[in-house]
Design an enzyme around this catalytic site. Structure first.
Site, PDB file in Angstrom:
ATOM      1  N   HIS A  21       0.832  -1.206   0.000  1.00 29.01           N
ATOM      2  CA  HIS A  21       0.000   0.000   0.000  1.00 29.01           C
ATOM      3  C   HIS A  21       0.868   1.258   0.000  1.00 29.01           C
ATOM      4  CE1 HIS A  21      -3.633   2.388   1.085  1.00 29.01           C
ATOM      5  NE2 HIS A  21      -2.735   3.166   1.689  1.00 29.01           N
ATOM      6  N   GLU A  22       1.815   1.310   0.915  1.00 33.43           N
ATOM      7  CA  GLU A  22       2.657   2.508   1.024  1.00 33.43           C
ATOM      8  C   GLU A  22       3.601   2.636  -0.173  1.00 33.43           C
ATOM      9  OE1 GLU A  22       1.971   4.736   3.097  1.00 33.43           O
ATOM     10  OE2 GLU A  22       0.550   3.510   4.253  1.00 33.43           O
ATOM     11  N   HIS A  25       2.041   4.826  -2.799  1.00 32.69           N
ATOM     12  CA  HIS A  25       2.278   6.257  -2.568  1.00 32.69           C
ATOM     13  C   HIS A  25       3.711   6.628  -2.934  1.00 32.69           C
ATOM     14  CE1 HIS A  25      -1.560   6.671  -0.638  1.00 32.69           C
ATOM     15  NE2 HIS A  25      -1.245   5.919   0.404  1.00 32.69           N
TER      16      HIS A  25
END
Length: 507
Positions: A21-22, A25
């Protein structure tokens, strides 16, 4: 040791999910030449750090998520902002939107990737008909026990929930079933049935002498409108049920579930067969349970019903009611010793075993062979089927979140870090396949949850980016900081509340 392994598996699963998920980003921030100050897994003090050229990578001690700290992500005053083009604040609104949305997108992509891996390694579960009610729409359509339901109205069926959603609409169904490795397409028209309920009673008097099967209920506690009176009762309340045949059923209510009038097609499902999958204390791999106490186990659902009865105490009774008729009753097995006939190496053998020992053996993870082996799609289906499954779960997750915020689901349906640790630990007992399925569900849930437009979540920042695109100016830094602080405090309170619920639920 079990608790320790549960924690280890939880850390592995959550770490993989958070990293992906990170990384979404991080990747898009780098793509738009945005300064990334920190890439962190977990919160709180760091367990260890790795200093990169520009980014500090940290693994923190509280494994409740993670974050990517971008340069210029939090500007508290217009005067504090610099003209540095690498700061997040100075990026174009569409770039901010993509950087923010990349986390949830990567969470969904991980779910797709896992399901594709499951398709290749294990295949997908199959929904198998355990029994067909006489005279039901399913019987009229020619459905039979053992049929595998592959599609409903062109949609792949991975679990009974998909089929149930189509049935409850009341519209005619086109079912694709597999029978003896042959594909059969049939049409079924659901029928509307009245109110239904499941009862569980204890302290039932003279249970051994009572005959309870396909009986009509005349009244409950003197009231003829049985469902209205049941909705007012609480666990532990005394209950007296008058049956048309003259029998009186007395006891205390221990469980009651109510279903309003709905459409059905008249089938039950089965999940495992009567074949032993592994060597156990009293059974050997390959044993087939033929009968228990002289009752033949002809279909897998027969064994499932027997297991339910075995678990009941001598004064307990479970039965279901459709409109005013008892249509399924589970009575306890009064003798402590079971006479189990099994087929082993083409020979019939009788084993005498206590109910407790039988349940202990049968309830071990993976003790019984599944009703049917998993289905491994081939060709174009190898990609399309897992994508369909992931899409279904994404849709279901968003629906569940909507129901949670509208009050259709209770807070008890939400699970936090403690609950996930317990559930992941239980999944680990069933092997890597169960862990992967759970990981896919969690990463999809994480992606959907982060898209909720709450300050402090990705969804909140996406709203700010959309506002900036429409208004052609960013939100005031002070206003954004205040809103994000409120959102962060809300999330902290939510974590505390959910964790408390977990502790109460599991411990």
């Amino acid at each position: 040791m079990t608790v320790f392994l549960s924690i280890i598996w939880f850390l592995i699963v959550i770490s993989v999910i958070v990293i992906v998920h990170e990384f979404g980003h991080f990747l898009f921030a780098k793509l738009f030449k945005t300064k990334v100050e920190e890439f962190a897994i977990g919160f709180g003090p760091a367990i260890f750090k790795i200093a990169g050229k520009e980014t500090l990578f940290r693994f923190n001690c509280i494994p409740l998520g993670g974050y990517v700290r971008l340069g210029g992500e939090e500007i508290f005053d217009e005067e504090d902002k610099k003209d540095d083009p690498s700061l997040f604040y100075n990026k174009k609104p569409w770039q901010k939107l993509l950087i923010t949305a990349a986390g949830p997108i990567f969470s969904f992509l991980l779910g797709y990737f896992i399901f594709i891996g499951i398709a290749g390694l294990y295949g997908f579960p199959q929904v198998v008909i355990g029994d067909v009610n006489p005279g039901s729409p399913a019987e009229i359509a020619g459905l039979m026990p053992g049929d595998i339901i592959r599609k409903v109205n062109g949609k792949y069926v991975f679990n009974q929930g998909i089929l149930s959603m189509e049935i409850t609409s009341g519209d005619p169904l086109e079912l694709t079933v597999i029978r003896n490795n042959e594909k059969i397409v049939t049409n079924v028209v659901p029928v509307l049935v009245g109110e239904r309920a499941v009862f569980m009673l204890n302290n039932v008097a003279n249970l051994e002498q009572l005959h309870i099967q396909e009986e009509e209920i005349l009244s409950i506690n003197g009231e003829k409108d049985i469902f209205s009176v049941m909705k007012l009762m609480e666990v532990g309340d005394p209950i007296e049920i008058e049956l048309k045949g003259g029998q009186i059923l007395k006891g205390n209510l221990t469980y009651f579930s109510y279903t309003p009038p709905t459409y059905i097609i008249g089938i039950t499902y089965t999940y495992f067969s009567n074949e032993i999958k592994q060597d156990l204390e009293y059974f050997k791999k390959g044993d087939k349970i033929v009968s228990i106490n002289g009752v033949l186990i002809e279909k897998p659902v027969d064994l499932e019903k027997f297991i339910t009865s075995i678990q009941l105490n001598s004064d307990e009774l479970i039965f279901s009611v459709t409109e005013n008729f008892i249509d399924n009753a589970y009575r306890p097995i009064f003798n402590d010793i079971l006479h189990v006939e099994i087929e082993r190496n083409n020979e019939l053998i009788e084993i005498q075993i206590s109910k407790a020992d039988f349940l202990n053996d049968i309830s071990k993870p993976g003790a019984l062979v599944s009703a049917y082996p998993n289905w491994k799609p081939k060709g174009v289906d190898f990609l399309s089927v897992p994508i369909h499954w992931a899409n279904y779960l994404i849709k279901l997750t968003f629906q569940s979140l909507g129901q949670l915020f509208t009050g259709q689901l209770s807070s008890d349906d939400v699970m936090g870090v403690v609950g996930l640790t317990v559930v992941i630990g239980e999944a680990a007992k069933f092997g890597l396949e169960a862990i992967l399925e759970l990981m896919a569900l969690i990463t999809i849930s994480l992606g959907a949850f982060n898209l909720i437009p709450i300050p402090g979540l990705d969804g909140g920042r996406i709203i700010f980016s959309i506002y900036e695109m429409i208004a052609r100016k960013p939100v005031s830094p002070k206003v954004e900081a205040i809103i994000n602080t409120i959102g962060f405090l809300f999330l902290i309170l939510l974590i505390v509340f959910v964790t408390y619920n977990d502790i109460v639920r599991f411990f």
